[in-house]
Design a protein around this motif. Structure first.
Motif, PDB file in Angstrom:
ATOM      1  N   ALA A 190      18.614 -14.559 -50.279  1.00 21.34           N
ATOM      2  CA  ALA A 190      19.076 -13.485 -49.404  1.00 21.34           C
ATOM      3  C   ALA A 190      20.460 -13.006 -49.830  1.00 21.34           C
ATOM      4  CB  ALA A 190      19.100 -13.969 -47.963  1.00 21.34           C
ATOM      5  N   LYS A 191      20.690 -11.721 -49.713  1.00 22.58           N
ATOM      6  CA  LYS A 191      21.978 -11.118 -50.061  1.00 22.58           C
ATOM      7  C   LYS A 191      22.637 -10.554 -48.805  1.00 22.58           C
ATOM      8  CE  LYS A 191      20.334  -9.975 -54.704  1.00 22.58           C
ATOM      9  NZ  LYS A 191      19.066 -10.710 -54.516  1.00 22.58           N
ATOM     10  N   PRO A 192      23.955 -10.610 -48.744  1.00 25.00           N
ATOM     11  CA  PRO A 192      24.667 -10.171 -47.520  1.00 25.00           C
ATOM     12  C   PRO A 192      24.336  -8.739 -47.099  1.00 25.00           C
ATOM     13  CG  PRO A 192      26.155 -11.339 -48.998  1.00 25.00           C
ATOM     14  CD  PRO A 192      24.878 -11.141 -49.756  1.00 25.00           C
ATOM     15  N   ALA A 193      24.089  -7.859 -48.058  1.00 24.62           N
ATOM     16  CA  ALA A 193      23.851  -6.456 -47.707  1.00 24.62           C
ATOM     17  C   ALA A 193      22.438  -6.197 -47.204  1.00 24.62           C
ATOM     18  CB  ALA A 193      24.133  -5.572 -48.925  1.00 24.62           C
ATOM     19  N   GLU A 194      21.561  -7.165 -47.352  1.00 25.93           N
ATOM     20  CA  GLU A 194      20.173  -6.971 -46.928  1.00 25.93           C
ATOM     21  C   GLU A 194      19.984  -7.380 -45.478  1.00 25.93           C
ATOM     22  OE1 GLU A 194      18.139  -7.791 -51.320  1.00 25.93           O
ATOM     23  OE2 GLU A 194      17.976  -9.294 -49.723  1.00 25.93           O
ATOM     24  N   PRO A 195      19.041  -6.755 -44.770  1.00 31.68           N
ATOM     25  CA  PRO A 195      18.813  -7.109 -43.361  1.00 31.68           C
ATOM     26  C   PRO A 195      18.337  -8.550 -43.214  1.00 31.68           C
ATOM     27  CG  PRO A 195      17.096  -5.631 -44.167  1.00 31.68           C
ATOM     28  CD  PRO A 195      18.147  -5.668 -45.218  1.00 31.68           C
ATOM     29  N   ALA A 196      18.772  -9.201 -42.159  1.00 29.52           N
ATOM     30  CA  ALA A 196      18.395 -10.600 -41.922  1.00 29.52           C
ATOM     31  C   ALA A 196      16.889 -10.749 -41.748  1.00 29.52           C
ATOM     32  CB  ALA A 196      19.126 -11.128 -40.695  1.00 29.52           C
ATOM     33  N   SER A 197      16.242  -9.707 -41.243  1.00 31.74           N
ATOM     34  CA  SER A 197      14.794  -9.771 -41.007  1.00 31.74           C
ATOM     35  C   SER A 197      13.993  -9.807 -42.301  1.00 31.74           C
ATOM     36  CB  SER A 197      14.353  -8.570 -40.173  1.00 31.74           C
ATOM     37  OG  SER A 197      14.673  -7.351 -40.838  1.00 31.74           O
ATOM     38  N   ALA A 198      14.661  -9.546 -43.429  1.00 28.77           N
ATOM     39  CA  ALA A 198      13.965  -9.515 -44.722  1.00 28.77           C
ATOM     40  C   ALA A 198      14.114 -10.830 -45.476  1.00 28.77           C
ATOM     41  CB  ALA A 198      14.492  -8.368 -45.567  1.00 28.77           C
ATOM     42  N   SER A 199      14.333 -11.920 -44.774  1.00 26.07           N
ATOM     43  CA  SER A 199      14.445 -13.223 -45.437  1.00 26.07           C
ATOM     44  C   SER A 199      13.829 -14.307 -44.567  1.00 26.07           C
ATOM     45  CB  SER A 199      15.911 -13.548 -45.744  1.00 26.07           C
ATOM     46  OG  SER A 199      16.642 -13.727 -44.545  1.00 26.07           O
ATOM     47  N   TRP A 200      13.411 -15.396 -45.251  1.00 26.93           N
ATOM     48  CA  TRP A 200      12.771 -16.519 -44.582  1.00 26.93           C
ATOM     49  C   TRP A 200      13.375 -17.818 -45.120  1.00 26.93           C
ATOM     50  CZ3 TRP A 200      10.630 -12.009 -46.019  1.00 26.93           C
ATOM     51  CH2 TRP A 200       9.851 -11.315 -45.079  1.00 26.93           C
ATOM     52  N   PRO A 201      13.393 -18.865 -44.286  1.00 20.61           N
ATOM     53  CA  PRO A 201      14.001 -20.129 -44.727  1.00 20.61           C
ATOM     54  C   PRO A 201      13.086 -20.916 -45.659  1.00 20.61           C
ATOM     55  CG  PRO A 201      13.122 -20.364 -42.505  1.00 20.61           C
ATOM     56  CD  PRO A 201      12.956 -18.914 -42.871  1.00 20.61           C
ATOM     57  N   THR A 202      13.678 -21.567 -46.654  1.00 17.73           N
ATOM     58  CA  THR A 202      12.960 -22.479 -47.551  1.00 17.73           C
ATOM     59  C   THR A 202      13.902 -23.646 -47.854  1.00 17.73           C
ATOM     60  OG1 THR A 202      13.767 -21.694 -49.701  1.00 17.73           O
ATOM     61  CG2 THR A 202      11.971 -20.436 -48.679  1.00 17.73           C
ATOM     62  N   PRO A 203      13.400 -24.699 -48.458  1.00 26.39           N
ATOM     63  CA  PRO A 203      14.290 -25.805 -48.842  1.00 26.39           C
ATOM     64  C   PRO A 203      15.361 -25.386 -49.847  1.00 26.39           C
ATOM     65  CG  PRO A 203      11.993 -26.509 -48.881  1.00 26.39           C
ATOM     66  CD  PRO A 203      11.988 -25.021 -48.717  1.00 26.39           C
ATOM     67  N   TYR A 204      15.198 -24.223 -50.460  1.00 26.35           N
ATOM     68  CA  TYR A 204      16.120 -23.777 -51.505  1.00 26.35           C
ATOM     69  C   TYR A 204      17.091 -22.709 -51.005  1.00 26.35           C
ATOM     70  CZ  TYR A 204      11.879 -25.742 -53.369  1.00 26.35           C
ATOM     71  OH  TYR A 204      10.787 -26.561 -53.563  1.00 26.35           O
ATOM     72  N   GLY A 205      16.939 -22.356 -49.749  1.00 23.52           N
ATOM     73  CA  GLY A 205      17.794 -21.339 -49.154  1.00 23.52           C
ATOM     74  C   GLY A 205      16.968 -20.177 -48.617  1.00 23.52           C
ATOM     75  N   ARG A 206      17.595 -19.359 -47.774  1.00 29.02           N
ATOM     76  CA  ARG A 206      16.900 -18.199 -47.219  1.00 29.02           C
ATOM     77  C   ARG A 206      16.665 -17.153 -48.319  1.00 29.02           C
ATOM     78  NH1 ARG A 206      16.158 -17.764 -41.848  1.00 29.02           N
ATOM     79  NH2 ARG A 206      15.651 -15.551 -42.133  1.00 29.02           N
ATOM     80  N   GLY A 207      15.578 -16.437 -48.173  1.00 28.41           N
ATOM     81  CA  GLY A 207      15.286 -15.399 -49.152  1.00 28.41           C
ATOM     82  C   GLY A 207      13.926 -14.793 -48.906  1.00 28.41           C
ATOM     83  N   ARG A 208      13.410 -14.157 -49.941  1.00 29.02           N
ATOM     84  CA  ARG A 208      12.097 -13.511 -49.843  1.00 29.02           C
ATOM     85  C   ARG A 208      11.353 -13.730 -51.159  1.00 29.02           C
ATOM     86  NH1 ARG A 208      12.960  -8.546 -52.438  1.00 29.02           N
ATOM     87  NH2 ARG A 208      15.165  -7.958 -52.570  1.00 29.02           N
ATOM     88  N   PRO A 209      10.044 -13.582 -51.121  1.00 21.67           N
ATOM     89  CA  PRO A 209       9.245 -13.908 -52.314  1.00 21.67           C
ATOM     90  C   PRO A 209       9.402 -12.898 -53.433  1.00 21.67           C
ATOM     91  CG  PRO A 209       7.857 -12.978 -50.600  1.00 21.67           C
ATOM     92  CD  PRO A 209       9.196 -13.191 -49.983  1.00 21.67           C
ATOM     93  N   GLY A 210       9.214 -13.377 -54.662  1.00 22.04           N
ATOM     94  CA  GLY A 210       9.085 -12.490 -55.805  1.00 22.04           C
ATOM     95  C   GLY A 210       7.684 -11.901 -55.798  1.00 22.04           C
ATOM     96  N   TRP A 211       7.540 -10.759 -56.391  1.00 22.78           N
ATOM     97  CA  TRP A 211       6.275 -10.020 -56.387  1.00 22.78           C
ATOM     98  C   TRP A 211       5.121 -10.853 -56.945  1.00 22.78           C
ATOM     99  CZ3 TRP A 211       5.231  -5.721 -60.499  1.00 22.78           C
ATOM    100  CH2 TRP A 211       4.032  -5.063 -60.212  1.00 22.78           C
ATOM    101  N   HIS A 212       5.371 -11.561 -58.036  1.00 23.78           N
ATOM    102  CA  HIS A 212       4.293 -12.280 -58.710  1.00 23.78           C
ATOM    103  C   HIS A 212       3.774 -13.443 -57.869  1.00 23.78           C
ATOM    104  CE1 HIS A 212       6.080  -9.838 -61.748  1.00 23.78           C
ATOM    105  NE2 HIS A 212       7.156 -10.615 -61.839  1.00 23.78           N
ATOM    106  N   LEU A 213       4.683 -14.160 -57.229  1.00 21.81           N
ATOM    107  CA  LEU A 213       4.299 -15.307 -56.406  1.00 21.81           C
ATOM    108  C   LEU A 213       3.378 -14.885 -55.275  1.00 21.81           C
ATOM    109  CD1 LEU A 213       4.877 -18.387 -55.911  1.00 21.81           C
ATOM    110  CD2 LEU A 213       6.601 -17.624 -54.252  1.00 21.81           C
ATOM    111  N   GLU A 214       3.624 -13.708 -54.723  1.00 23.21           N
ATOM    112  CA  GLU A 214       2.838 -13.227 -53.587  1.00 23.21           C
ATOM    113  C   GLU A 214       1.349 -13.213 -53.912  1.00 23.21           C
ATOM    114  OE1 GLU A 214       6.247 -10.096 -51.933  1.00 23.21           O
ATOM    115  OE2 GLU A 214       4.390  -9.350 -52.807  1.00 23.21           O
ATOM    116  N   CYS A 215       1.002 -12.590 -55.035  1.00 20.76           N
ATOM    117  CA  CYS A 215      -0.417 -12.409 -55.358  1.00 20.76           C
ATOM    118  C   CYS A 215      -1.112 -13.731 -55.681  1.00 20.76           C
ATOM    119  CB  CYS A 215      -0.567 -11.421 -56.516  1.00 20.76           C
ATOM    120  SG  CYS A 215      -0.251  -9.704 -56.031  1.00 20.76           S
ATOM    121  N   SER A 216      -0.443 -14.614 -56.396  1.00 21.37           N
ATOM    122  CA  SER A 216      -1.066 -15.910 -56.708  1.00 21.37           C
ATOM    123  C   SER A 216      -1.391 -16.674 -55.429  1.00 21.37           C
ATOM    124  CB  SER A 216      -0.146 -16.744 -57.592  1.00 21.37           C
ATOM    125  OG  SER A 216      -0.124 -16.255 -58.919  1.00 21.37           O
TER     126      SER A 216
END
Length: 477
Positions: A190-216
């Motif tokens: 997650a980046k400070p300029a991005e909305p909080a609603s566009a990230s999710w918690p993981t063991p590696y930190g908050r963020g969002r999926p990469g495009w490729h991971l989604e489809c697999s």
């Protein structure tokens, strides 16, 4: 001849053999919902709709087709920020517009259409597996980024047959924590300029999926570790599909047995895209041509052939579908909507063409030959044989999604049938009056009745067995 498909991974025609007898699982990469769909976007959906119809109608398979929705993405976040709109609102609005466009073009609904944001747990699970197996790593700077280690997978580049050292750096994430510039993002911190609603918690930190991971992750959830066909536009072969294969197989999945890719729609030799400013939105092109004509235009070329759009393309398609519909309405004058019964025996030449990697050009040639034959039979006053030909034309065009008498093109069958019956009663009374006038040698009155019907869009054909009527297009009156 069995069904043969061109596998992009092996670059050869292969006999199609499903993982599970009698069933077929297909995953196709859907659109990123950053904007409404144009005809270049939706070609993939039309192409794989034809494949799905042929697998079902031509070979009797029970087909599960999964078409994902990429509803979180860098472009979606950027465009929503520019518009001052919530990213999920912009994404949903464009998702609905895309769905409406596909409905307009007669694309059958997917068996399921999963959204990326609804499958975060499955993505995190797949990412955890890759890290455990030594094929992925979290960025050491605490950014929350997670990358796939391309050099840990010796087969990386197998789909497009590239060497890692010849590849350009992956541009899907900041390279600050990468082992190799070509490593691609599984997860974006997650980046400070991005909305909080566009990230999710993981063991590696908050963020969002990469495009490729989604489809697999979504393909695995709905089709299993190994499935039959993965499809999409040719522009997705690298890096998207290359990365999907690598991360899925590195995680121990069999993934797709066949890879199919459709070519572009181009204008002036360039891929149709928003960036070129040459896109044609479905909502706009259906104002200048019928949705059926647009569907025919996108269907008529082989799925691996580029379609070059030019002024007049849609008019040519419109004229062609009108010829087909004109024959059907002559042969079946009292029928408004008609779908195949499923009992028709498709012509051998049609089946052979479709089994040869979906050879739609050959299949359409068979359809048009039947239309010519049917019209000749009508001219020779053989209505029964012509009606049999019409049933075959309906069955063949239905396989391609261009049956002019399908309810989705002409409206509700019940309501339209009632209207047709009422219209037939009125026309028959006029034909009876015309016959009486001709019998009395009052040809002026008979011609006046015929002209009035023609003005109203009713064509009269005099045959040895009596007058027959059919509806004609407004431009032909």
């Amino acid at each position: 001849m069995s069904l043969r498909l061109f596998d992009s991974a092996t670059k050869e025609l292969r006999d199609f053999v499903p993982v599970t007898p009698g069933k077929v699982g297909i995953y196709i990469c859907g659109l990123t919902t950053q904007a409404p769909a144009h005809i270049g976007h939706v070609r993939f959906a039309v192409a794989f709709d034809v494949l799905r119809r042929w697998l079902s109608r031509g070979h009797g398979y029970d087909v599960a087709l999964i078409r994902n929705v990429t509803d979180i993405d860098d472009k979606i976040l950027a465009k929503s920020a520019q518009a001052g709109e919530d990213w999920f609102a912009l994404s949903y609005r464009n998702e609905r517009a895309t769905g409406e466009a596909l409905d307009q073009l007669g694309v059958l609904p997917a068996s399921y259409e999963p959204r990326a944001t609804g499958h975060i747990p499955e993505m995190v699970e797949l990412m955890d597996t890759l890290i455990e197996k030594g094929h992925a790593y979290a960025a050491p700077d605490g950014s929350g980024d997670v990358y796939f280690d391309v050099r840990s997978w010796p087969a990386y580049g197998e789909l497009t047959r590239q060497r890692i050292d010849d590849m350009a750096a992956a541009e899907d994430a900041d390279p600050r924590g990468k082992h190799d510039p070509r490593d691609f993002a599984l997860w974006k911190g997650a980046k400070p300029a991005e909305p909080a609603s566009a990230s999710w918690p993981t063991p590696y930190g908050r963020g969002r999926p990469g495009w490729h991971l989604e489809c697999s992750a979504m393909a695995r959830k709905y089709l299993g570790d190994t499935f039959d066909i993965h499809g999409g536009g040719v522009d997705l072969r690298f890096p998207h599909h290359e990365n999907e294969i690598a991360q899925s197989k590195a995680a121990g999945l069999g993934f797709a047995n066949y890879w199919l890719h459709n070519a572009w729609v181009t204008t002036g030799g360039e891929k149709m895209s928003k960036s070129l400013g040459n896109s044609l939105l479905i909502s706009e092109v259906t104002k200048i041509a019928s949705p059926l004509a647009v569907r025919y235009y996108l269907t008529a070329a082989h799925y691996r052939s580029t379609i070059e759009y030019h002024e007049g393309s849609l008019a040519e398609a419109e004229a062609t579908v009108e010829r087909i519909e004109g024959f059907l309405r002559r042969a079946l004058p009292r029928v408004t909507t008609r779908e195949p019964t499923g009992e028709e025996v498709l012509p051998a030449e049609f089946v052979e063409a479709m089994d040869d990697d979906l050879g739609v050009s050959g299949a359409l040639a068979v359809i048009h030959e039947h239309v010519r034959k049917g019209n000749t039979l009508l001219d020779e006053d053989e209505p029964t044989e012509a009606a049999e030909i019409a049933d075959l034309v309906i069955a063949m065009t239905d396989v391609l999604g261009v049956n002019p008498l399908a309810p989705n093109w002409v409206g509700s069958a019940d309501g339209e049938s009632a209207q047709t019956e009422a219209l037939d009663l009125l026309i028959q009374s006029q034909l009876a009056a015309r016959a009486s006038a001709r019998a009395a040698r009052d040809y002026a009155s008979a011609d006046a009745i015929r002209d009035a019907l023609h003005t109203a869009g009713i064509q009269i054909d005099d045959t040895p067995s009596g007058a027959r009527w059919s509806l004609v297009k407004q431009g032909d009156r």
